[in-house]
Design a protein around this motif. Structure first.
Motif, PDB file in Angstrom:
ATOM      1  N   THR A   1     -14.418   8.728  -2.395  1.00 22.61           N
ATOM      2  CA  THR A   1     -14.770   9.786  -1.369  1.00 22.61           C
ATOM      3  C   THR A   1     -16.240  10.369  -1.428  1.00 22.61           C
ATOM      4  OG1 THR A   1     -14.262  11.426  -3.144  1.00 22.61           O
ATOM      5  CG2 THR A   1     -12.504  10.770  -1.740  1.00 22.61           C
ATOM      6  N   GLY A   2     -17.341   9.435  -2.276  1.00 22.42           N
ATOM      7  CA  GLY A   2     -18.624   9.691  -2.206  1.00 22.42           C
ATOM      8  C   GLY A   2     -19.007  11.008  -2.677  1.00 22.42           C
TER       9      GLY A   2
ATOM     10  N   PRO B 199       0.786  -1.425   0.053  1.00 24.75           N
ATOM     11  CA  PRO B 199       0.047   0.064   0.123  1.00 24.75           C
ATOM     12  C   PRO B 199       0.953   1.145  -0.113  1.00 24.75           C
ATOM     13  CG  PRO B 199      -0.209  -1.234   2.153  1.00 24.75           C
ATOM     14  CD  PRO B 199       0.604  -1.861   1.130  1.00 24.75           C
ATOM     15  N   SER B 200       0.035   2.307  -0.588  1.00 24.96           N
ATOM     16  CA  SER B 200       1.089   3.528  -0.678  1.00 24.96           C
ATOM     17  C   SER B 200       1.097   4.089   0.734  1.00 24.96           C
ATOM     18  CB  SER B 200       0.317   4.555  -1.484  1.00 24.96           C
ATOM     19  OG  SER B 200       0.415   4.004  -2.950  1.00 24.96           O
ATOM     20  N   PRO B 201       1.980   5.310   1.126  1.00 24.71           N
ATOM     21  CA  PRO B 201       1.715   5.811   2.310  1.00 24.71           C
ATOM     22  C   PRO B 201       0.411   6.563   2.630  1.00 24.71           C
ATOM     23  CG  PRO B 201       3.776   6.570   1.039  1.00 24.71           C
ATOM     24  CD  PRO B 201       2.855   5.785   0.108  1.00 24.71           C
ATOM     25  N   LYS B 202       0.202   6.691   4.000  1.00 27.90           N
ATOM     26  CA  LYS B 202      -1.215   7.259   4.332  1.00 27.90           C
ATOM     27  C   LYS B 202      -1.436   8.548   3.751  1.00 27.90           C
ATOM     28  CE  LYS B 202      -3.715   7.989   8.520  1.00 27.90           C
ATOM     29  NZ  LYS B 202      -4.176   9.144   8.219  1.00 27.90           N
ATOM     30  N   LEU B 203      -2.263   8.899   3.156  1.00 22.69           N
ATOM     31  CA  LEU B 203      -2.911  10.240   2.854  1.00 22.69           C
ATOM     32  C   LEU B 203      -3.071  11.180   3.639  1.00 22.69           C
ATOM     33  CD1 LEU B 203      -5.304   9.870  -0.313  1.00 22.69           C
ATOM     34  CD2 LEU B 203      -3.051  11.116  -0.324  1.00 22.69           C
ATOM     35  N   SER B 204      -2.697  12.348   3.525  1.00 26.12           N
ATOM     36  CA  SER B 204      -3.204  13.371   4.568  1.00 26.12           C
ATOM     37  C   SER B 204      -3.286  14.817   3.826  1.00 26.12           C
ATOM     38  CB  SER B 204      -2.097  13.611   5.535  1.00 26.12           C
ATOM     39  OG  SER B 204      -0.959  13.786   5.147  1.00 26.12           O
ATOM     40  N   LEU B 205      -4.049  15.597   4.276  1.00 31.23           N
ATOM     41  CA  LEU B 205      -4.285  16.857   3.698  1.00 31.23           C
ATOM     42  C   LEU B 205      -3.004  17.637   3.395  1.00 31.23           C
ATOM     43  CD1 LEU B 205      -7.437  18.646   5.165  1.00 31.23           C
ATOM     44  CD2 LEU B 205      -7.002  17.912   2.802  1.00 31.23           C
ATOM     45  N   GLN B 206      -2.729  18.325   2.474  1.00 36.89           N
ATOM     46  CA  GLN B 206      -1.609  18.988   2.116  1.00 36.89           C
ATOM     47  C   GLN B 206      -1.909  20.441   2.830  1.00 36.89           C
ATOM     48  OE1 GLN B 206       1.283  18.162   0.241  1.00 36.89           O
ATOM     49  NE2 GLN B 206       0.625  16.056   0.264  1.00 36.89           N
TER      50      GLN B 206
ATOM     51  N   LEU C  57     -10.786  17.609  -3.632  1.00 41.14           N
ATOM     52  CA  LEU C  57     -11.768  17.172  -3.239  1.00 41.14           C
ATOM     53  C   LEU C  57     -12.108  17.523  -1.733  1.00 41.14           C
ATOM     54  CD1 LEU C  57     -12.910  14.111  -5.392  1.00 41.14           C
ATOM     55  CD2 LEU C  57     -12.812  16.434  -6.116  1.00 41.14           C
ATOM     56  N   GLN C  58     -11.189  17.116  -0.984  1.00 39.72           N
ATOM     57  CA  GLN C  58     -11.441  17.306   0.526  1.00 39.72           C
ATOM     58  C   GLN C  58     -11.495  18.786   0.964  1.00 39.72           C
ATOM     59  OE1 GLN C  58     -11.466  14.923   2.430  1.00 39.72           O
ATOM     60  NE2 GLN C  58     -11.251  13.440   0.721  1.00 39.72           N
ATOM     61  N   ARG C  59     -10.730  19.554  -0.030  1.00 42.11           N
ATOM     62  CA  ARG C  59     -10.775  21.057   0.228  1.00 42.11           C
ATOM     63  C   ARG C  59     -12.124  21.795  -0.284  1.00 42.11           C
ATOM     64  NH1 ARG C  59      -7.283  23.447   3.509  1.00 42.11           N
ATOM     65  NH2 ARG C  59      -5.024  22.090   3.668  1.00 42.11           N
ATOM     66  N   TYR C  60     -12.360  21.374  -1.522  1.00 45.41           N
ATOM     67  CA  TYR C  60     -13.467  22.296  -2.001  1.00 45.41           C
ATOM     68  C   TYR C  60     -14.725  21.483  -2.352  1.00 45.41           C
ATOM     69  CZ  TYR C  60      -9.195  24.935  -2.699  1.00 45.41           C
ATOM     70  OH  TYR C  60      -8.038  25.574  -2.578  1.00 45.41           O
ATOM     71  N   THR C  61     -14.915  20.550  -1.706  1.00 41.10           N
ATOM     72  CA  THR C  61     -16.514  19.808  -2.099  1.00 41.10           C
ATOM     73  C   THR C  61     -16.847  19.107  -0.890  1.00 41.10           C
ATOM     74  OG1 THR C  61     -15.402  17.609  -2.871  1.00 41.10           O
ATOM     75  CG2 THR C  61     -15.634  19.126  -4.643  1.00 41.10           C
TER      76      THR C  61
END
Ligand SMILES: C[S@@+](CC[C@H](N)C(=O)[O-])C[C@H]1O[C@@H](n2cnc3c(N)ncnc32)[C@H](O)[C@@H]1O
Length: 295
Positions: free
Chosen positions: A71-72, A2-9, A44-48
């Motif tokens: 992400t729904g 698996p890729s490293p855990k994603l987090s918000l920039q 998408l996390q930031r703007y939707t």
């Protein structure tokens, strides 16, 4: 693995060590020119919000659709030559969507002729970024983004400058200038490119010997269609000015939805007016992840 855990920039310099996130693959690593999915995830996390409609008019291998499914969000993808079962064939300059119907617009266009796509004459990747025709075509995409976005909603354009035959073409800088004429500017982000192909050949040696720099970052330009577009009857159609009514600029003149300025030319007389949700495919096949791709 698996890729490293994603987090918000959290700054305007974005970096992540993989093209994809999680255990799977979003879009296709085999598609040359695929967008790093973690960039779309962050946008998408930031703007939707969950359930909102996200349109990608140059969706290629469907990276945006896959991230939306994760992400729904309701992903709607178009491309001249689709490479994903959920992507619908259309020209990005003439989308079959109603005015002011979209919550977020993401576009990763060809960077001039840097890669070969469909080869069709409508493909913007057939236009050299050293020629005005490339920027004229992209202006039509920007105006289409304006038309389909709801007032107050954002668009993001992901692009790289090109350096060919001793000439650097600052595409990103041109885009910032052009977009700023139409929209409100939200932010300008540098995304570190992890193009592993550059480690294979003699690219770095050539960069040293011929005294040029390999492109180390992409521009990510985030803009917003202002809320006042609604009040001024500019919510759909062609944007005339991004100035607010009280600025006394072009935008201060009252116009009806169809009056006042040049009307958008319709390509091939296609009828318009589909709802974005008509294109949403709720059950999408997931693909297995393969290493590589453009990152
Ligand atoms: C950089 S790629 C996009 C990759 C995509 N985001 C992905 O992750 O697979 C650019 C795409 O623009 C498409 N394209 C070029 N001109 C177009 C046009 N006029 N209308 C729609 N798509 C176009 C190409 O077919 C190509 O798939």
């Amino acid at each position: 693995m698996p890729s490293p855990k994603l987090s918000l920039q959290t700054t305007t310099l974005w970096e992540y060590p993989s093209q994809h996130y999680g255990k799977g693959e979003q879009g296709s690593a085999d598609y040359r020119g695929a967008t790093p999915s973690w960039v779309i995830w962050n946008l998408l996390q930031r703007y939707t919000q969950e359930g909102e409609v996200v349109v990608d008019p140059m969706c290629g291998s469907g990276t945006t659709l896959d991230v939306c499914a994760d992400t729904g969000r309701e992903g709607v993808g178009f491309d001249l030559q689709p490479h994903h079962p959920g992507v619908v064939e259309s020209d990005a300059r003439d989308l079959p969507l109603e005015d002011s119907s979209v919550d977020f617009f993401f576009c990763d266009p060809p960077y001039g002729k840097n890669l070969k796509y469909s080869g069709r004459k409508e493909c913007i990747g057939e236009l050299d970024a050293r020629d005005q025709a490339y920027f004229d075509a992209m202006k039509e995409v920007f105006e289409e983004a304006w038309r389909v976005l709801k007032p107050g909603k954002c668009a993001a354009f992901y692009v790289c400058d090109v350096w060919t035959r001793q000439l650097m073409v600052p595409i990103g800088t041109h885009f910032v200038f052009m977009l700023n004429q139409i929209f409100e500017m939200v932010d300008h982000i540098a995304v570190v490119r992890g193009n592993k192909d550059l480690d294979k050949g003699n690219y770095h040696k050539a960069a040293e010997e011929t005294n040029f720099f390999l492109r180390g970052f992409n521009h990510l330009i985030v803009v917003r269609k202002p809320e006042w577009a609604e009040d001024e009857g500019e919510a759909g159609g062609r944007p005339k000015s991004k100035r607010k009514p009280q600025d006394g600029g072009e935008g201060s003149r009252k116009r009806g939805r169809s009056g006042g300025g040049p009307q958008k030319r319709r390509r091939g007389g296609k009828p318009k007016g589909g709802r974005a949700s008509d294109f949403v495919e709720h059950e999408r096949p997931r693909r297995k992840r393969r290493p590589g791709g453009r990152s």
